[in-house]
Design an enzyme around this catalytic site. Structure first.
Site, PDB file in Angstrom:
ATOM      1  N   MET A   1      11.663  24.493   2.279  1.00 26.29           N
ATOM      2  CA  MET A   1      10.875  23.478   1.555  1.00 26.29           C
ATOM      3  C   MET A   1      11.811  22.497   0.708  1.00 26.29           C
ATOM      4  O   MET A   1      11.546  21.434   0.576  1.00 26.29           O
ATOM      5  CB  MET A   1       9.793  24.336   0.672  1.00 26.29           C
TER       6      MET A   1
ATOM      7  N   LYS B   1       0.841  -1.396   0.113  1.00 24.28           N
ATOM      8  CA  LYS B   1       0.043   0.109  -0.009  1.00 24.28           C
ATOM      9  C   LYS B   1       0.810   1.267  -0.076  1.00 24.28           C
ATOM     10  O   LYS B   1       2.217   1.173   0.366  1.00 24.28           O
ATOM     11  CB  LYS B   1      -1.036  -0.104   1.076  1.00 24.28           C
TER      12      LYS B   1
ATOM     13  N   TYR C   1      15.545  30.988   7.290  1.00 26.32           N
ATOM     14  CA  TYR C   1      14.398  31.784   7.241  1.00 26.32           C
ATOM     15  C   TYR C   1      14.153  32.083   8.883  1.00 26.32           C
ATOM     16  O   TYR C   1      14.541  31.354   9.785  1.00 26.32           O
ATOM     17  CB  TYR C   1      13.044  30.847   7.097  1.00 26.32           C
TER      18      TYR C   1
ATOM     19  N   ARG D   1     -10.984   0.048  14.382  1.00 21.84           N
ATOM     20  CA  ARG D   1     -10.813   0.735  12.943  1.00 21.84           C
ATOM     21  C   ARG D   1     -12.024   0.250  12.158  1.00 21.84           C
ATOM     22  O   ARG D   1     -13.054  -0.342  12.688  1.00 21.84           O
ATOM     23  CB  ARG D   1      -9.336   0.437  12.330  1.00 21.84           C
TER      24      ARG D   1
END
Ligand SMILES: *Cc1c(COP(=O)(O)O)cnc(C)c1O
Length: 755
Positions: A699, A431, A650, A529
């Site tokens: 980023m 998955k 930053y 779940r």
């Protein structure tokens, strides 16, 4: 676009024969059944082209909800649909466009010329948009159909229209003029003679200029003075010199820009305003990708369409950069008409590149591979040979990459198998792109290495695996109702966890005429779940036993606390599962595969493996003693020296207290290097030496301390590997290995090694 034509009106305007219900309205038109986004009140145009008969797509359009069709041949089939039958669908939609245009009396600008139409349209739009409510052609919609669709975009609130008109054959302009009925014209100019469809340049020019025959004014560059005059067109001419004081230097196509200025001035825009707006214009309307190429080339990838306007802009981009490389242009001409090829050659000729190659028959001329120190523009259609093979010219040196050692995956699976009772099946969990390792690679590796079953979270993951040639049984954990048809079509095995879902799945099976279709029943034994309650076992059995369409292939549950050994909560879950198992064995006629354990479950409760175990993280070897599979690397982009007191990053998040050497790395939180990693004292390794991160992680970049270390740009940096384990990385990010793996950004290259 929202039109407002009733069926009756439409039939009347088109002179069409109306079959079917005559009550309804048309709000939009559609001509491509692959792209139907809102079918309600949309009219499907069954257009015939050289390659397609639009009537063949009516069924598809109908299945997507379209109920009204403009057709030119006998094809009445659906009782609840309405058909407008006409002689010629294209002519009819042009007729509607003309009718529509006549309902509005606003200034309407038509642009034609060999090149630059889209550029002029987009610039003019940018220059005028704060003073007018403008409708303009979408993209480069300038053909016989494109213009009709553009004109149909006209609405009440518009105060100005700008449409492009392009022709490729003699006699076409009249229809365009008829639809646009321009009040103002813009002529962008004529390239070198390039088309065999026109007897001579003069005739070609005349045809183009006929667009302007009813315009009050037509704007053009001064060099076209004579032909405009011969055609008795009322021309407003301009030159680059006239605008020298406000024209920005950066543009290659100044002649196009001054045309926009001239029109804007005519419409009352101040010169100072023009200057202000043009400083923010860019020459490029679309997007262009560049990449470092082999042989020190620069690759410009424009393999999305083969529109001439876009080609011209790409060339402008290529030639506007002042770097000293030679220029090459490579065009995929496969499937292009003779006319289009001529146009392309003429367009490229204007720029006079050192090399020009045409590619066809899916073959590259061998000289292309010998070019060096050159910027190469690749131009082709989306999906063309060129668009697929451009990778051969790109430098393969990765900046940041994750390596998966598949031999270690094999070894970890062997280890797991050795702990399991004989005859236990292994299901490999793939998955979430196989825990971030890539969509297909691991699944195929497992299939080739004796793993018997695969599991995915969602049906679309299973579909992708099937389409790539996976033939193992595939369990889908979150089998959602919307995906049932896909599931059955691709022979996937859904987890069934509620009665509603069970009911719906049986309906799907009946519709698909399936018999004894395998499913897995999921029970909730404490995790809370998805899953049936344990006391619903009886009802599930009853529901299934009356339905021969369905077969229980598996019954399973999932442990919530399996990372702890000897855990009472887990013992309770195990024993609840035993009770459920017993019931199914007693009451169900076929053999069922029972499964419960994940990787940690195998580690701590291997004797409770039942028939199958579901292994995910265990393949990746994150526990001590296992063979670690994943490593993560990047390379230094730049090195700098900073002074005592200098800030880094930053928010001035780091301040140097002495002179330091720092290195900048091309990796950031978008790649999965979470910001909190730096705040928790995280770092990376250069030549097996720890380097602390300084400042906040950005980023796409991060800075590290390499003071008094030997290093240079391009050196490899380890984020994860022999010096730093996935466990360590995860704990400094305040999370678990699973999250680190699945958060590694999709733009990071995946590399697989196998000894
Ligand atoms: C993800 C998942 C697994 C595999 O878990 P690991 O801890 O990675 O081995 C097994 N079963 C179910 C239901 C899962 O969702």
């Amino acid at each position: 676009m929202k039109l407002d034509y009733s069926y009756q009106d439409l039939a009347h305007i088109l002179g069409a024969e109306l079959m079917g219900s005559s009550n309804g309205e048309i709000h939009s038109v559609n001509f491509d059944s692959r792209r139907i986004f809102s079918a309600e009140n949309s009219l499907f145009l069954a257009l015939n082209s050289n390659t397609n008969n639009g009537h063949d797509f009516i069924e598809d359009a109908y299945s997507k909800g379209i109920r009204s069709f403009l057709v030119s041949q006998e094809c009445i089939k659906y009782k609840d649909a309405t058909y407008f039958i006409v002689e010629d669908v294209l002519e009819s939609i042009q007729k509607l466009a003309k009718y529509h245009r006549n309902r509005f009396s606003i200034p309407t600008i038509a642009i034609t010329g060999s090149y630059g139409k889209t550029m002029v349209k987009e610039w003019l739009y940018a220059v005028l948009k704060s003073d007018f409510h403008i409708v303009r052609s979408p993209k480069s919609y300038n053909s016989q159909l494109g213009v009709a669709l553009s004109v149909l975009e006209l609405k009440e609130q518009h105060s100005l229209a700008i449409f492009e008109a392009g022709i490729s054959q003699k006699g076409e302009m009249e229809a365009l003029e008829d639809m646009i009925q321009p009040t103002l014209g813009i002529f962008t100019g004529l390239g070198k003679p390039h088309s065999d469809n026109f007897e001579s340049t003069e005739i070609h020019l005349k045809e183009k200029l006929s667009l302007f025959r009813n315009c009050n004014f037509t704007f053009a560059n001064k060099e076209f003075h004579s032909p405009l005059r011969r055609m008795k067109i009322n021309a407003e001419l301009t030159t680059i010199e006239e605008w020298a004081d406000i024209l920005p230097d950066k543009f290659t196509f100044k002649k196009n820009l001054v045309l926009c200025y001239k029109v804007a001035e005519f419409l009352g825009i101040e010169k100072s305003e023009l200057k202000r707006i043009s400083s923010s214009l860019t020459e490029l309307v679309g997007r262009l990708e560049t990449a470092e190429g082999i042989n020190n080339n620069l690759i410009i990838n424009d393999t999305y369409n083969i529109d001439i306007d876009a080609l011209e802009q790409a060339l402008a981009f290529q030639f506007s950069s002042n770097e000293k490389r030679l220029k090459a242009v490579v065009v995929d001409i496969e499937l292009l008409s003779e006319v289009k090829k001529q146009e392309i050659r003429a367009c490229v000729n204007q720029f006079n590149p050192e090399y020009y190659f045409e590619v066809s028959n899916s073959e590259f001329p061998s000289e292309i591979f010998n070019i060096s120190n050159t910027s190469i523009l690749f131009k082709g259609q989306h999906g063309s040979f060129l668009s697929k093979e451009i990778g051969r010219f790109v430098e393969k040196k990765h900046q940041t990459w994750i390596e998966y050692n598949l031999s270690n995956v094999r070894h970890n699976i062997a280890q797991i198998r050795s702990r399991l009772p004989n005859n236990t099946t292994i299901l490999g969990m793939v998955k979430a792109s196989s825990y971030g390792s890539g969509d297909l690679k691991l699944a195929h590796f497992l299939q080739n290495n004796g793993v018997e079953y695969l599991g995915v979270a969602y049906a679309d993951e299973g579909v992708a695996l099937r389409n790539s040639g996976i033939h193992l049984p595939i369990l889908v954990l979150n089998a959602q109702q919307e995906a049932f048809e896909d599931i059955v079509e691709h022979n996937l095995q859904p987890a069934i966890f509620s009665f509603d879902q069970l009911d719906d799945f049986i309906k799907t099976l009946i519709a698909a005429d399936k018999w004894q279709y395998p499913v897995h029943i999921k029970f909730d034994t404490g995790m809370h779940r998805l899953g049936f309650e344990p006391d619903e076992a009886e009802a599930v059995l009853e529901a299934v036993q009356g339905q021969p369409e369905i077969k229980i292939q598996g019954v399973y549950s999932h442990l919530a606390n399996s990372d702890l050994s000897n855990d009472q909560f887990t013992f309770d879950q195990l024993s609840i599962f035993e009770t459920i198992k017993k019931r199914f064995i007693d009451e169900y006629e076929h053999k069922i595969s029972f499964h419960l354990l994940n990787s940690n479950g195998v580690k701590n409760y291997a004797e409770k493996s039942h028939d199958m175990v579901r292994i995910g993280i265990g393949m990746f070897g994150v526990e001590p003693g296992e063979d670690s599979v994943v490593s993560w690397f990047t390379r230094i982009s730049q090195i700098k020296t900073i002074e005592n007191g200098d800030f880094v990053g930053y928010g001035k998040s780091f301040q140097a207290e002495k002179e330091m050497q720092i290195a900048i790395l091309p990796i950031g939180y978008a790649d999965g290097l979470q910001r909190c990693f730096a705040q928790n004292g995280g770092g990376v390794y250069l030549n097996n030496q720890f380097c602390k991160i300084v400042g906040n992680i950005c980023m796409d970049m991060v800075m590290i301390d390499v003071t008094s270390m030997e290093c240079s740009v391009g050196d490899t940096i380890e984020l994860l590997g022999v010096n730093q384990s996935l466990q360590e990385l995860a704990s400094k990010m305040g999370t678990i290995p699973y999250e680190v793996l699945t958060n590694m950004g999709s733009r990071v290259k995946r590399v697989y090694t196998e000894e």
